[in-house]
Enzyme design. Sequence first.
Site, short mmCIF file in Angstrom:
data_model
loop_
_atom_site.label_atom_id
_atom_site.label_comp_id
_atom_site.label_asym_id
_atom_site.label_seq_id
_atom_site.Cartn_x
_atom_site.Cartn_y
_atom_site.Cartn_z
N LYS A 168 16.07 4.57 -2.29
CA LYS A 168 16.68 3.10 -1.95
C LYS A 168 15.45 2.07 -2.02
CE LYS A 168 16.45 1.07 2.20
NZ LYS A 168 16.39 -0.38 1.57
N SER A 220 6.00 -2.05 5.41
CA SER A 220 5.38 -2.65 6.34
C SER A 220 4.92 -1.49 7.34
CB SER A 220 5.93 -3.79 7.09
OG SER A 220 7.12 -3.41 7.64
N GLY A 224 7.14 1.47 9.00
CA GLY A 224 6.42 2.75 8.81
C GLY A 224 6.45 3.45 10.17
N GLU A 241 3.01 4.73 3.20
CA GLU A 241 1.94 3.89 2.59
C GLU A 241 2.28 2.33 3.17
OE1 GLU A 241 -0.65 4.55 0.87
OE2 GLU A 241 -0.23 6.59 0.06
N CYS A 275 -0.22 -4.89 -1.51
CA CYS A 275 -0.68 -4.12 -0.44
C CYS A 275 -2.37 -3.85 -0.62
CB CYS A 275 -0.16 -2.80 -0.04
SG CYS A 275 -0.21 -1.60 -1.68
N GLU A 371 -2.17 -9.68 7.76
CA GLU A 371 -1.78 -9.34 6.41
C GLU A 371 -1.07 -10.49 5.84
OE1 GLU A 371 1.08 -6.43 5.02
OE2 GLU A 371 -0.29 -6.13 3.50
P1 NAD Z 1 9.37 -3.63 4.95
O1 NAD Z 1 8.83 -2.52 5.85
O2 NAD Z 1 10.19 -4.54 5.63
O3 NAD Z 1 10.67 -2.92 4.10
C1 NAD Z 1 10.40 -1.66 3.48
C2 NAD Z 1 11.47 -0.91 2.93
O4 NAD Z 1 11.99 -0.21 4.32
C3 NAD Z 1 12.84 -1.62 2.60
O5 NAD Z 1 13.65 -1.02 1.48
C4 NAD Z 1 13.85 -1.76 3.86
O6 NAD Z 1 15.00 -1.98 3.53
C5 NAD Z 1 13.45 -0.63 4.66
N1 NAD Z 1 13.70 -0.25 5.65
C6 NAD Z 1 13.81 -1.39 6.70
N2 NAD Z 1 14.13 -0.83 8.08
C7 NAD Z 1 14.11 0.47 7.94
C8 NAD Z 1 14.09 1.44 8.98
N3 NAD Z 1 14.14 1.48 10.15
N4 NAD Z 1 13.76 2.82 8.49
C9 NAD Z 1 13.86 3.03 7.17
N5 NAD Z 1 13.73 2.11 6.13
C10 NAD Z 1 13.73 0.92 6.63
O7 NAD Z 1 8.27 -3.93 3.88
P2 NAD Z 1 8.54 -4.92 2.79
O8 NAD Z 1 8.26 -6.44 3.68
O9 NAD Z 1 9.60 -4.85 1.89
O10 NAD Z 1 7.17 -4.89 1.91
C11 NAD Z 1 5.94 -5.68 2.33
C12 NAD Z 1 5.14 -4.47 3.13
O11 NAD Z 1 4.81 -3.31 2.41
C13 NAD Z 1 3.44 -5.25 3.11
O12 NAD Z 1 3.12 -4.78 4.51
C14 NAD Z 1 2.90 -4.29 2.32
O13 NAD Z 1 1.48 -3.98 2.56
C15 NAD Z 1 3.53 -2.88 2.14
N6 NAD Z 1 3.46 -2.29 0.99
C16 NAD Z 1 2.40 -1.22 1.02
C17 NAD Z 1 2.03 -0.55 0.03
C18 NAD Z 1 1.22 0.55 0.06
O14 NAD Z 1 1.08 1.39 -1.04
N7 NAD Z 1 0.52 0.84 1.02
C19 NAD Z 1 2.54 -0.93 -1.45
C20 NAD Z 1 3.44 -2.21 -1.25
C21 NAD Z 1 3.79 -2.79 -0.16
#
Ligand code: NAD
Length: 467
Positions: A168, A220, A224, A241, A275, A371
């Site tokens: 997803k 995020s 997570g 991650e 990230c 961040e």
């Molecule tokens: P987010 O956490 O808002 O969303 C990530 C994914 O989680 C989306 O697909 C979202 O639909 C899904 N999601 C939302 N609620 C959920 C739930 N309750 N259960 C399961 N899945 C759910 O993050 P974002 O805003 O899309 O991305 C930005 C963040 O991602 C930043 O904090 C960035 O640092 C991090 N990031 C980390 C890495 C890494 O490898 N460490 C890589 C890229 C981005």
Amino acid sequence: MRTVKLLIDGQLVDGHKNTDVINPATGKMFMQIPLASENQALEAIAAAKRAFPAWAATKIEDRQAMLSKLADRLQENAEEFARVLVKEQGKPLAEAAAEVLYTEAFMRYFAAYDAGVETIQDDDDLQVEVYRKPLGVVVGIAPWNLPLLIGANKLGPALVTGNTVVLKPAPTTSATSLMLGELAKDIFPAGVINIIADENDLGAILSSHPDVAKVSFTGSTVTGRKVAGTAASSLKRLTLELGGNDAGIVLDDVDIGKIAERIFAGAFMNCGQVCIALKRLYVHESQYDEMCDTLATIANNAIVGDGLDNGVQIGPLQNIIQYKKAQKYLEAGARDGKIIAGGDVLNRQGYFVQPTIVRDIDDSSPLVSEEQFAPILPIIKYSDLDEVISRANDSEYGLGGSVWSSNVARAKRVATQISSGTVWINHHLHFSPHIPFSGAKQSGMGVEFSREGISEFTQCSVISVSK
Ligand code: NAD
């Protein structure tokens, strides 16, 4: 207009409704994608569960060949993928082409993996062998910054090790992942790969489902933690991650002319939305003014615009929520420091922010302690090396970090004191499929990439024979 479908149980299907995909360079719709209903999410898990026994029993060479074929098909279609990626994500075409190329390269690395059987003891007493078995249904959940690459990096290790997958992507960047589903449909047996899109409503349903054995999540830290919570009741395997606030420490012996462009790229690639981007830069007081001036000049000369236009180096923020967050960080920069390049949004359609350099700011500003995920780099002055190491470590995050010096041995002594998954010396933001990638502290759990990361998609199983 290009259309895409969901991939569920080997069929390309419509969703329960469509939604507009917004091009962040225009703020306008450029295509529509189908959204999966809750029932379709459950169907995808059921299909993956049905497909699992036969896929797990498929010879590793056949699984490897199918993954290689998917990489071939991606290569053949690379140009279309890159152009759609620019429109859905905003990044410049050269960066989008690189993301497609990386995706293909990572897939080929995963396709070459074979854990084999490891004999760890064979003597007069015992023969002990370690087998690596697939786990079952893997759910992959991806964010919007590197949507194609991060999604594929969940598919590849899961599939080669014999798991089936439901992927997803993030709601605002699902198009290229669904396009990958079109390619996968004719390569893999029904149910082995399922790719669905949502409006931020299906992640929790997928990650809490009792038939799911593992969740590989990138996003995020806040989300997570929710995933870890819902996975707890059935003790799902987890790779998380998460967020980062990478510090760069510039020692007092650098040649600024040599490193400034690399520092800039480490901070501003993908409009700062990585990230492992460099998010706060600590510079020794003896070279502080020169570094600030040099980075401000580079920022002022950077070409910002629609990623499909020639020569553009920095595109828009990916979505309106992130654009509004960036404006809050611009305000924090103006309030808590001195803006020496950029400092404003662009006066045009789309979610554009000028590449911004902020000096004379300290760790208490949210622009430094949080961040920012935006094209805004705070530069902080330091005088004492031990003190700056502890300031760099004074963060809940621990994803990456960098040390910059003309003396590598000296830089290594600093690097080993940084509590993060990766520390680069004289570069930032490098990753590769054979190098383990992980986050310390609140930046994640588990390892991705490399043999170590792939083995997280398996159950270690020991056979011990008494002689
Ligand atoms: P987010 O956490 O808002 O969303 C990530 C994914 O989680 C989306 O697909 C979202 O639909 C899904 N999601 C939302 N609620 C959920 C739930 N309750 N259960 C399961 N899945 C759910 O993050 P974002 O805003 O899309 O991305 C930005 C963040 O991602 C930043 O904090 C960035 O640092 C991090 N990031 C980390 C890495 C890494 O490898 N460490 C890589 C890229 C981005």
